[in-house]
Design a protein around this motif. Structure first.
Motif, mmCIF file in Angstrom:
data_model
loop_
_atom_site.group_PDB
_atom_site.id
_atom_site.type_symbol
_atom_site.label_atom_id
_atom_site.label_comp_id
_atom_site.label_asym_id
_atom_site.label_seq_id
_atom_site.Cartn_x
_atom_site.Cartn_y
_atom_site.Cartn_z
ATOM 1 N N LYS A 39 0.838 -1.207 0.000
ATOM 2 C CA LYS A 39 0.000 0.000 0.000
ATOM 3 C C LYS A 39 0.870 1.252 0.000
ATOM 4 O O LYS A 39 0.566 2.241 -0.679
ATOM 5 C CB LYS A 39 -0.935 -0.015 1.206
ATOM 6 N N ALA A 40 1.954 1.236 0.771
ATOM 7 C CA ALA A 40 2.833 2.400 0.887
ATOM 8 C C ALA A 40 3.475 2.775 -0.453
ATOM 9 O O ALA A 40 3.709 3.967 -0.709
ATOM 10 C CB ALA A 40 3.918 2.142 1.935
ATOM 11 N N VAL A 41 3.750 1.790 -1.309
ATOM 12 C CA VAL A 41 4.334 2.097 -2.624
ATOM 13 C C VAL A 41 3.258 2.265 -3.691
ATOM 14 O O VAL A 41 3.563 2.475 -4.849
ATOM 15 C CB VAL A 41 5.387 1.058 -3.073
ATOM 16 N N ARG A 42 1.996 2.149 -3.267
ATOM 17 C CA ARG A 42 0.855 2.280 -4.173
ATOM 18 C C ARG A 42 0.934 1.263 -5.308
ATOM 19 O O ARG A 42 0.811 1.599 -6.485
ATOM 20 C CB ARG A 42 0.753 3.717 -4.679
ATOM 21 N N ALA A 43 1.124 0.011 -4.927
ATOM 22 C CA ALA A 43 1.176 -1.086 -5.901
ATOM 23 C C ALA A 43 -0.177 -1.236 -6.568
ATOM 24 O O ALA A 43 -1.218 -1.102 -5.925
ATOM 25 C CB ALA A 43 1.569 -2.385 -5.205
ATOM 26 N N GLY A 44 -0.151 -1.525 -7.858
ATOM 27 C CA GLY A 44 -1.377 -1.802 -8.618
ATOM 28 C C GLY A 44 -1.442 -3.282 -8.926
ATOM 29 O O GLY A 44 -1.451 -4.118 -8.021
ATOM 30 N N ASN A 45 -1.437 -3.636 -10.199
ATOM 31 C CA ASN A 45 -1.422 -5.035 -10.626
ATOM 32 C C ASN A 45 0.017 -5.453 -10.874
ATOM 33 O O ASN A 45 0.806 -4.691 -11.439
ATOM 34 C CB ASN A 45 -2.230 -5.219 -11.909
ATOM 35 N N THR A 108 12.391 -21.008 0.385
ATOM 36 C CA THR A 108 13.009 -19.724 0.689
ATOM 37 C C THR A 108 12.385 -18.588 -0.113
ATOM 38 O O THR A 108 12.764 -17.440 0.069
ATOM 39 C CB THR A 108 14.522 -19.753 0.406
ATOM 40 N N HIS A 109 11.442 -18.891 -1.008
ATOM 41 C CA HIS A 109 10.818 -17.833 -1.794
ATOM 42 C C HIS A 109 9.356 -18.155 -2.105
ATOM 43 O O HIS A 109 8.951 -19.314 -2.137
ATOM 44 C CB HIS A 109 11.590 -17.593 -3.097
ATOM 45 N N LEU A 110 8.595 -17.084 -2.325
ATOM 46 C CA LEU A 110 7.180 -17.188 -2.686
ATOM 47 C C LEU A 110 6.901 -16.195 -3.809
ATOM 48 O O LEU A 110 7.516 -15.130 -3.861
ATOM 49 C CB LEU A 110 6.273 -16.834 -1.500
ATOM 50 N N ALA A 111 5.955 -16.516 -4.665
ATOM 51 C CA ALA A 111 5.469 -15.595 -5.691
ATOM 52 C C ALA A 111 3.961 -15.478 -5.519
ATOM 53 O O ALA A 111 3.253 -16.488 -5.481
ATOM 54 C CB ALA A 111 5.817 -16.114 -7.081
ATOM 55 N N ILE A 112 3.474 -14.236 -5.397
ATOM 56 C CA ILE A 112 2.053 -13.996 -5.121
ATOM 57 C C ILE A 112 1.541 -12.932 -6.096
ATOM 58 O O ILE A 112 2.095 -11.825 -6.146
ATOM 59 C CB ILE A 112 1.861 -13.512 -3.663
ATOM 60 N N PRO A 113 0.484 -13.247 -6.838
ATOM 61 C CA PRO A 113 -0.088 -12.220 -7.711
ATOM 62 C C PRO A 113 -0.704 -11.086 -6.895
ATOM 63 O O PRO A 113 -1.205 -11.307 -5.783
ATOM 64 C CB PRO A 113 -1.169 -12.963 -8.505
ATOM 65 N N VAL A 114 -0.647 -9.887 -7.462
ATOM 66 C CA VAL A 114 -1.228 -8.707 -6.826
ATOM 67 C C VAL A 114 -2.219 -8.096 -7.819
ATOM 68 O O VAL A 114 -1.880 -7.873 -8.978
ATOM 69 C CB VAL A 114 -0.145 -7.675 -6.439
ATOM 70 N N SER A 115 -3.440 -7.858 -7.365
ATOM 71 C CA SER A 115 -4.472 -7.249 -8.196
ATOM 72 C C SER A 115 -5.027 -6.024 -7.477
ATOM 73 O O SER A 115 -5.451 -6.118 -6.321
ATOM 74 C CB SER A 115 -5.598 -8.256 -8.460
ATOM 75 N N LYS A 116 -4.980 -4.890 -8.157
ATOM 76 C CA LYS A 116 -5.470 -3.627 -7.589
ATOM 77 C C LYS A 116 -4.857 -3.356 -6.218
ATOM 78 O O LYS A 116 -5.524 -2.917 -5.287
ATOM 79 C CB LYS A 116 -6.993 -3.624 -7.515
ATOM 80 N N GLY A 117 -3.573 -3.663 -6.100
ATOM 81 C CA GLY A 117 -2.834 -3.374 -4.883
ATOM 82 C C GLY A 117 -2.972 -4.378 -3.762
ATOM 83 O O GLY A 117 -2.384 -4.207 -2.700
ATOM 84 N N ARG A 118 -3.749 -5.443 -3.983
ATOM 85 C CA ARG A 118 -3.972 -6.435 -2.921
ATOM 86 C C ARG A 118 -3.431 -7.800 -3.344
ATOM 87 O O ARG A 118 -3.632 -8.224 -4.490
ATOM 88 C CB ARG A 118 -5.458 -6.544 -2.619
#
Length: 152
Positions: A39-45, A108-118
Motif C-alpha cells: 500500500k505504501a508504494v501504491r502497488a497496482g497489478n 526460501t521464496h514465494l510468488a504472489i499475484p497482486v491485483s489492484k494493490g492487494r
C-alpha cells in the motif's frame, strides 16, 4: 478475466528488505506488514516475490485462522527432521542441521499475484516466516514487487 489495456503504463519495480524478529521455533505471520508495504508504494497489478536470505528459516503460505495448524506443523517438521538423528553437521548446535532440512522441505521464496494493490491470497491464507532454530533470530525477507506502481 481482467485484461491489461493501459498503453501508457509500464512495469516498474520496487525492492526492499524487511527485518523479522523471531522468538525461536515458530510461524510468524507477516501478511499484514507486507500488505502495508504494498500500500505504501501504491502497488497496482503485478507480481510480488518474497525471498528469505537464510538457510535455517523459510517462507510459507498457510492457514491463518486456527493457530493449532501452525502448532501441528512445527511438531510435524520436528518429526521429519529430529535433532537426535545423528547428523554430521552440528557446529552451530543440534538444531542447525534439522533447520536446514526443514528449510529444504518448505521454501526460501514465494510468488504472489497482486491485483489492484492487494495480494491474491485465499480466504484462510497467510504469509509466514518459519523459524526453524530453537533460539530467536533476526531474519531478512526481501520484498520485490514488479508491476504498476503509483496506481493502487
Amino acid at each position: 478475466m481482467e485484461r491489461y489495456r493501459d498503453e501508457e503504463a509500464f512495469m516498474q519495480q520496487h525492492i526492499e528488505t524487511m527485518e523479522v524478529a523471531t522468538r525461536g521455533r515458530d510461524f510468524i505471520d507477516v501478511t499484514a506488514e507486507i500488505a502495508h508495504r504494498l500500500k505504501a508504494v501504491r502497488a497496482g497489478n503485478g507480481l510480488l516475490t518474497l525471498f528469505i536470505r537464510h538457510t535455517s528459516a523459510s517462507l510459507t503460505i498457510q492457514e491463518n485462522a486456527d493457530p493449532d495448524v501452525r502448532h501441528d506443523l512445527v511438531n510435524a517438521l520436528d518429526r521429519l527432521a529430529p535433532e537426535s538423528a545423528g547428523y554430521v553437521h552440528d557446529i552451530e548446535g543440534p538444531d542447525d542441521m534439522p533447520a536446514h532440512i526443514k528449510t529444504m522441505l518448505t521454501d526460501t521464496h514465494l510468488a504472489i499475484p497482486v491485483s489492484k494493490g492487494r495480494m491474491v491470497l485465499g480466504t484462510w491464507q497467510g504469509i509466514y516466516v518459519v523459524e526453524h532454530r530453537a533460539r530467536p533470530h533476526q531474519r531478512d525477507v526481501v520484498i520485490h514487487f514488479a508491476g504498476e506502481i503509483g496506481t493502487g
